[in-house]
Design a protein around this motif. Structure first.
Motif, mmCIF file in Angstrom:
data_model
loop_
_atom_site.group_PDB
_atom_site.id
_atom_site.type_symbol
_atom_site.label_atom_id
_atom_site.label_comp_id
_atom_site.label_asym_id
_atom_site.label_seq_id
_atom_site.Cartn_x
_atom_site.Cartn_y
_atom_site.Cartn_z
ATOM 1 N N CYS A 1 8.814 -79.722 12.010
ATOM 2 C CA CYS A 1 9.124 -80.108 10.866
ATOM 3 C C CYS A 1 7.869 -79.670 9.872
ATOM 4 O O CYS A 1 6.908 -79.086 10.613
ATOM 5 C CB CYS A 1 9.145 -81.492 10.710
ATOM 6 N N ARG A 2 8.119 -79.835 8.632
ATOM 7 C CA ARG A 2 6.980 -79.014 7.894
ATOM 8 C C ARG A 2 6.231 -80.237 7.361
ATOM 9 O O ARG A 2 4.862 -80.031 7.020
ATOM 10 C CB ARG A 2 7.709 -78.387 6.674
ATOM 11 N N ILE A 3 6.815 -81.293 6.836
ATOM 12 C CA ILE A 3 6.041 -82.510 6.050
ATOM 13 C C ILE A 3 6.210 -83.721 6.598
ATOM 14 O O ILE A 3 7.699 -84.089 6.488
ATOM 15 C CB ILE A 3 6.146 -82.286 4.798
ATOM 16 N N ALA A 4 5.578 -84.540 7.003
ATOM 17 C CA ALA A 4 5.812 -85.313 8.021
ATOM 18 C C ALA A 4 5.151 -86.685 7.319
ATOM 19 O O ALA A 4 4.127 -86.978 6.830
ATOM 20 C CB ALA A 4 5.448 -85.624 9.350
ATOM 21 N N LEU A 5 6.037 -88.002 7.110
ATOM 22 C CA LEU A 5 5.729 -89.081 6.573
ATOM 23 C C LEU A 5 5.178 -90.206 7.804
ATOM 24 O O LEU A 5 6.392 -90.281 8.730
ATOM 25 C CB LEU A 5 6.631 -89.563 5.482
ATOM 26 N N VAL A 6 4.395 -90.977 7.774
ATOM 27 C CA VAL A 6 4.137 -91.959 8.790
ATOM 28 C C VAL A 6 4.216 -93.343 7.823
ATOM 29 O O VAL A 6 2.973 -93.257 6.884
ATOM 30 C CB VAL A 6 3.030 -91.687 9.487
ATOM 31 N N THR A 7 4.838 -94.271 8.298
ATOM 32 C CA THR A 7 4.715 -95.395 7.258
ATOM 33 C C THR A 7 4.446 -96.649 8.110
ATOM 34 O O THR A 7 4.917 -96.811 9.383
ATOM 35 C CB THR A 7 5.847 -95.699 6.457
ATOM 36 N N GLN A 8 3.842 -97.860 7.660
ATOM 37 C CA GLN A 8 3.674 -99.087 8.174
ATOM 38 C C GLN A 8 4.024 -100.131 7.219
ATOM 39 O O GLN A 8 3.445 -100.162 6.001
ATOM 40 C CB GLN A 8 2.512 -99.381 8.844
ATOM 41 N N GLY A 9 4.848 -101.069 7.448
ATOM 42 C CA GLY A 9 5.002 -102.175 6.896
ATOM 43 C C GLY A 9 5.089 -103.507 7.412
ATOM 44 O O GLY A 9 5.976 -103.414 8.372
ATOM 45 N N ALA A 10 4.326 -104.516 7.193
ATOM 46 C CA ALA A 10 4.426 -105.753 8.032
ATOM 47 C C ALA A 10 4.375 -107.039 7.082
ATOM 48 O O ALA A 10 3.663 -107.156 5.854
ATOM 49 C CB ALA A 10 3.308 -105.856 8.720
ATOM 50 N N ARG A 11 4.886 -108.102 7.431
ATOM 51 C CA ARG A 11 4.889 -109.404 7.017
ATOM 52 C C ARG A 11 4.810 -110.374 7.961
ATOM 53 O O ARG A 11 5.467 -110.260 9.094
ATOM 54 C CB ARG A 11 6.465 -109.667 6.249
ATOM 55 N N VAL A 12 3.738 -111.104 7.631
ATOM 56 C CA VAL A 12 3.331 -112.119 8.827
ATOM 57 C C VAL A 12 3.014 -113.469 7.785
ATOM 58 O O VAL A 12 2.194 -113.702 7.028
ATOM 59 C CB VAL A 12 2.218 -111.656 9.629
ATOM 60 N N ARG A 13 3.828 -114.619 8.011
ATOM 61 C CA ARG A 13 3.586 -115.828 7.280
ATOM 62 C C ARG A 13 2.538 -116.651 8.292
ATOM 63 O O ARG A 13 2.872 -117.086 9.318
ATOM 64 C CB ARG A 13 4.693 -116.318 7.095
ATOM 65 N N GLY A 14 1.501 -116.754 7.876
ATOM 66 C CA GLY A 14 0.353 -117.572 8.518
ATOM 67 C C GLY A 14 -0.160 -116.986 9.868
ATOM 68 O O GLY A 14 0.083 -115.771 10.230
ATOM 69 N N ILE A 15 -0.509 -117.777 10.786
ATOM 70 C CA ILE A 15 -1.073 -117.063 12.220
ATOM 71 C C ILE A 15 0.189 -116.895 13.019
ATOM 72 O O ILE A 15 0.871 -117.941 13.277
ATOM 73 C CB ILE A 15 -2.141 -118.013 12.922
ATOM 74 N N VAL A 16 0.000 -115.853 13.833
ATOM 75 C CA VAL A 16 1.082 -115.611 15.077
ATOM 76 C C VAL A 16 0.794 -116.660 16.210
ATOM 77 O O VAL A 16 -0.151 -116.834 16.686
ATOM 78 C CB VAL A 16 1.034 -114.114 15.547
#
Length: 384
Positions: free
Chosen positions: A101-116
């Protein structure tokens, strides 16, 4: 194939939110993707490689559609906990360098309600019947590691507390940090025990949020106006219970670190700044040892007397780290990369910017200290 100088990071963006009740995890992925693209001066149509951790739906398949990525020819949904994103950057660099590939995207998205809370392993996990029924928790395992490290090497609670104090010193200058109030070593030692010998302030925060980076070739980066950051070396390794020969006083950084340094052609002594995974204060001390910044057992002494603060021998986690700033979904590796990029670009807060920062290390730890994946990146200052 050696990565050294064959790929660069050209875009980076950390979500400013730490508590996002009105967002889904997919929305956060999309928002950080747009942020990184804007930072790089690129559009969705430019991305032909995509990397995410695979925890949402069908991983890259689901998120590529949601984000609007239409021209992908390379994807990777590796999941190794908090180290996933450092693995992704290494994998993206390989894909870019080899022409996948020529241009790579790396993402992180997280939702945490309170303490695990609750069991961290699903019942069909191979190790579940041997560990989960006995109350195994992540903080419990790290408390065992801290206790054993103290016994073997004389590490003290005060030395561990200095890691938190240094993080809080840096966090006061980060307007987005969850915990911005500076604390002292004595403050840490006065906080209540969670799992002896770890106290509340020895433990990381747990937040919503995430971030993204874009990896491409040096040639493409040269056509853009943003300062790039060179990917010089990458290493990753898995450590587990070794068929019962359990030693919780070290991490897989003993293997990932040397591999990354060798590929980059540098040594720990050359590093100007380090983003080191800090799920707990003991994590940092063990990782400093395992990466070769000091000898085994000397992490506590190395970190003492402000050594990890800006102006010290090795500034660490100048954004406040997972202990004070941001630890999205209990997976903080992406944030480690982004702060290293800021330092190399000279864009950290002036009070915590490392002078003449040319080489940085970013390191992630995923899993519990008895079973984990470590991933290490060596990054260098690129062209403006």
């Amino acid at each position: 194939m050696s990565l050294n100088g064959k790929a660069v990071i050209i875009g980076a963006y950390e979500h400013p939110g730490r508590d996002l009740p009105d967002r889904s995890a997919a929305q956060i992925h999309a928002e950080v993707a747009r942020g990184a693209l804007a930072d790089a001066g690129l559009g969705l149509q430019d991305i032909d490689g995509y990397f995410c951790n695979g925890q949402l739906g069908f991983g890259a398949i689901s998120l590529a559609e949601y984000i609007g990525l239409k021209r992908l020819r390379y994807t990777d949904s590796t999941f190794t906990g908090g180290s996933s994103y450092l693995c992704h950057v290494g994998h993206a660099a390989l894909a870019v360098a080899s022409g996948k590939c020529r241009i790579a995207l790396v993402t992180q998205g997280a939702r945490v309600r309170g303490i695990v809370r609750g069991a961290k392993l699903p019942p069909d996990t191979p190790e579940y019947p041997f560990e989960a029924p006995y109350g195994e928790t992540n903080i419990g395992i790290y408390a065992l590691a801290a206790q054993r490290h103290m016994y073997e090497y004389g590490t003290t609670a005060r030395q561990m507390a200095e890691v938190k104090a240094a993080a809080s010193f840096h966090a006061q200058y980060n307007p987005n940090a969850l915990l911005r109030k500076p604390v002292t070593v004595d403050d840490v030692l006065a906080s209540p025990f969670v799992a002896d010998p770890l106290r509340r302030m020895d433990c990381c925060v747990v937040t919503d949020g995430g971030g993204a980076v874009i990896v491409t070739t040096p040639e493409i980066a040269a056509s853009l106006t943003r300062r790039s950051v060179k990917v010089l070396g990458h290493g990753e390794a898995i450590k587990h219970t070794m068929g019962g020969r359990v030693d919780v006083t070290y991490t897989a950084a003993v293997w990932s670190g040397p591999a990354a340094f060798k590929e980059a052609g540098v040594t720990p002594a050359d590093i100007d700044y380090a983003s080191i995974y800090d799920s707990f204060t003991i994590t940092v001390l063990m990782t400093l040892e395992d990466l070769g910044f000091c000898r085994k057992g000397e992490g506590g002494a190395f970190a003492a007397d402000g050594a990890l603060r800006v102006g010290g021998r090795l500034p660490v986690n100048t954004d406040g780290g997972g202990l004070c700033n941001n630890h999205p979904g209990y997976q903080g590796g992406m944030v480690k990369i982004i702060e290293a990029v800021r330092q190399l670009r000279g864009e950290a807060h002036p009070e915590v910017q490392v002078k003449n920062c040319e080489l940085a290390l970013a390191h992630g730890t995923g899993g519990g200290v008895s079973r984990l994946c470590s991933a290490t990146l060596i990054l260098g200052r690129g062209d403006a």
